[in-house]
Design an enzyme around this catalytic site. Sequence first.
Site, PDB file in Angstrom:
ATOM      1  N   HIS A   1       0.855  -1.192   0.000  1.00 22.54           N
ATOM      2  CA  HIS A   1       0.000   0.000   0.000  1.00 22.54           C
ATOM      3  C   HIS A   1       0.887   1.236   0.000  1.00 22.54           C
ATOM      4  O   HIS A   1       2.021   1.194   0.450  1.00 22.54           O
ATOM      5  CB  HIS A   1      -0.918   0.014   1.232  1.00 22.54           C
ATOM      6  CG  HIS A   1      -1.826  -1.157   1.261  1.00 22.54           C
ATOM      7  ND1 HIS A   1      -2.969  -1.222   0.514  1.00 22.54           N
ATOM      8  CD2 HIS A   1      -1.734  -2.338   1.906  1.00 22.54           C
ATOM      9  CE1 HIS A   1      -3.556  -2.380   0.720  1.00 22.54           C
ATOM     10  NE2 HIS A   1      -2.823  -3.088   1.558  1.00 22.54           N
ATOM     11  N   ALA A   2       0.389   2.330  -0.485  1.00 21.89           N
ATOM     12  CA  ALA A   2       1.056   3.633  -0.456  1.00 21.89           C
ATOM     13  C   ALA A   2       2.460   3.571  -1.050  1.00 21.89           C
ATOM     14  O   ALA A   2       2.642   3.106  -2.164  1.00 21.89           O
ATOM     15  CB  ALA A   2       1.043   4.193   0.958  1.00 21.89           C
TER      16      ALA A   2
END
Length: 87
Positions: A15-16
């Site tokens: 994620h991210a």
Amino acid sequence: MAERRVTVQTEVGLHARPAALFVQAATKAPMDVTVGRPDADPVNAKSILLVIGLDVRHGEEIVISAEGDGADAALDEVVATVTTNGA
């Protein structure tokens, strides 16, 4: 076809920022690169939306694959983005 089964070590999974680094490494490869859970269909590892959509968490196993000249070296670079917790 070259394939790697790895356990995601980044704290937030794919994620991210770790997902962005993963996709950047996959995009450098001249061949198609896929990623997925061992029990599911793989997705294009060069797509940030598809990679984040996998919802891979810390400690989960993924399978990364590529086919063609230089596939092993490309996979080594992609794998390095998720097997260290520096991201």
